[in-house]
Design an enzyme around this catalytic site. Structure first.
Site, mmCIF file in Angstrom:
data_model
loop_
_atom_site.group_PDB
_atom_site.id
_atom_site.type_symbol
_atom_site.label_atom_id
_atom_site.label_comp_id
_atom_site.label_asym_id
_atom_site.label_seq_id
_atom_site.Cartn_x
_atom_site.Cartn_y
_atom_site.Cartn_z
ATOM 1 C CG HIS A 131 9.862 24.733 -0.401
ATOM 2 N ND1 HIS A 131 10.385 23.547 0.042
ATOM 3 C CD2 HIS A 131 8.634 24.852 0.145
ATOM 4 C CE1 HIS A 131 9.482 22.959 0.823
ATOM 5 N NE2 HIS A 131 8.426 23.714 0.898
ATOM 6 C CG ASP B 260 2.383 29.363 2.784
ATOM 7 O OD1 ASP B 260 1.295 28.815 3.038
ATOM 8 O OD2 ASP B 260 3.434 29.087 3.376
#
Ligand SMILES: CC(C)(COP(=O)(O)OP(=O)(O)OC[C@H]1O[C@@H](n2cnc3c(N)ncnc32)[C@H](O)[C@@H]1OP(=O)(O)O)[C@@H](O)C(=O)NCCC(=O)NCCS
Length: 372
Positions: A257, A308
């Site tokens: 991320h 996700d």
């Protein structure tokens, strides 16, 4: 020169959400995401992000009634949908439909704060109908009209799958909508704010945001994560798969991320949901493969799952086709995008960053036939 990708550059002041990337924490208007995921309905989250406080009963009822009334889409979009269902991918359909919807919004080009609040709620309410209608048409199934008696998430699953989900499944989808609803200055939200900063209309800003979300490094990752789970097939194959991909310098989708340097708090909630929904449906396979991939990626690369990764197994087990996972992210993120657009309008200055020139200087024009 700032770091490539504008990391750590503050692009706007916001009261909507906040992240502590090093400790893996996320707040909407000061509420911890885990607290909201466990307790708030998606409709309450919509109200919170748009009004910056949780609604009382009357405020929630008013918002819910408006959203229910706005689920139907215009005849124009209904007529357009068979062509889109035949010709376009789900994200392209959504991008085109939202752009086209601007022609039939009752508030027209009114850019007042009140009109933009209504436009925002219409987009949040109608896009699930568009997505379900698209899926039913492309698979030759009858379109299911919105059911005004059902909450937002339960109604969407009913329109999509053709039967009312269990309360538990509806609650799981509702929670994922809350988790996906906003995430500070991510790429698509930034896109929406840039467009809004020129005082272009809400529909233009959201069309741009959908286009930005489409990429596999942003919203597209949940679909790629599901394809990976299918390719891996069994937990035993996870280790070899991860090692092979990393050796070839390929990314593991749903990991890493730009801001979180530890576990994404949304991924922690989704991991719990993935196990729960798998147990309830008697199919833990996807959770178990995911868990093994998570363990292996942490061991081999020191990376953690993002939102996700576990969303893929949750949605798959709920019966959602893989290519609708990114559009579902979009219909939930519609909440944050529209809230950010309204925040941008409320205190606007055109967003216009600088660039550092690194090309040649002091050149002189040479006529085309004299160039060597
Ligand atoms: C989200 C993402 C774009 C963040 O990118 P970023 O902040 O620029 O991070 P970087 O790409 O600089 O990553 C730093 C290092 O980790 C590696 N890395 C990051 N994510 C990785 C992943 N998913 N799989 C394998 N390696 C990864 C990078 O290759 C880089 O390694 P290096 O130092 O050996 O070159 C990136 O992690 C990614 O592409 N993830 C996969 C797509 C995804 O899940 N997107 C959804 C985001 S919510």
């Amino acid at each position: 020169m700032t770091e490539k990708g504008l990391r750590e550059v503050v692009a706007a002041a916001t009261s909507i959400s906040d992240i502590d990337g090093s400790h893996g924490r996320l707040w909407y208007v000061g509420y911890e995401i885990e607290d909201l995921a466990r307790n708030a309905t998606f409709e309450e989250t919509v109200y919170l992000l748009h009004h910056l406080h949780l609604p009382d009963r009357a405020e929630l009822d008013e918002l819910t009634d408006f959203m229910v009334e706005e689920r139907e889409v215009s005849r124009f979009l209904r007529n357009l949908m068979p062509t889109l269902a035949q010709q376009t991918s789900p994200m392209s359909m959504l991008r085109t439909s939202v752009s086209a919807a601007s022609a039939y919004d009752p508030d027209g080009w009114d850019n007042s704060a009140e009109a933009n609040e209504r436009k925002a709620l219409r987009l949040i309410s109608k896009t699930p109908t568009l997505l379900a209608m698209y899926h039913r048409m492309r698979t030759g199934l009858e379109v299911v009209p919105p059911n005004p008696k059902l909450p937002h998430a339960a109604n969407f699953l009913t329109m999509l799958l053709g039967e009312e989900p269990s309360q538990e499944d509806a609650d799981v989808l509702d929670t994922t909508f809350t988790l996906y609803a906003d995430h500070t200055m991510n790429a698509s939200t930034f896109t929406a704010r840039i467009i809004a900063s020129t005082l272009a209309d809400m529909f233009s800003a959201i069309t741009g945001a959908i286009a930005c979300l489409k990429g596999p490094l942003h919203g597209g990752a949940n679909e790629e994560a599901m394809k990976m789970l299918e390719e891996v097939g069994t937990p035993q194959r996870a280790e070899a798969y991860v090692a092979d991909r990393l050796a070839r310098k390929q990314k593991i989708m749903g990991f890493g991320h730009a801001v979180y340097k530890t576990m994404d708090p949304r991924a922690a909630v989704l991991k719990r949901l993935s196990r729960e929904v798998g147990e309830r449906h008697g199919d833990l396979r996807w959770f178990l493969i995911s868990e093994e991939i998570e363990r292996t990626v942490a061991e081999q690369k020191g990376l953690h799952p993002n939102v996700d990764f576990y969303a893929a197994s949750v949605y798959h087990t709920l019966g959602i086709p893989t290519d609708l996972m990114t559009p579902i992210f979009a219909i939930a993120r519609m909440t944050g995008w529209t809230a950010h657009v309204r925040e941008q309008y409320a205190d606007n200055r055109v967003i216009r960053p600088d660039s550092e020139y690194v090309g040649p200087r002091h050149q002189r024009y040479v006529p085309v036939d004299e160039r060597t």
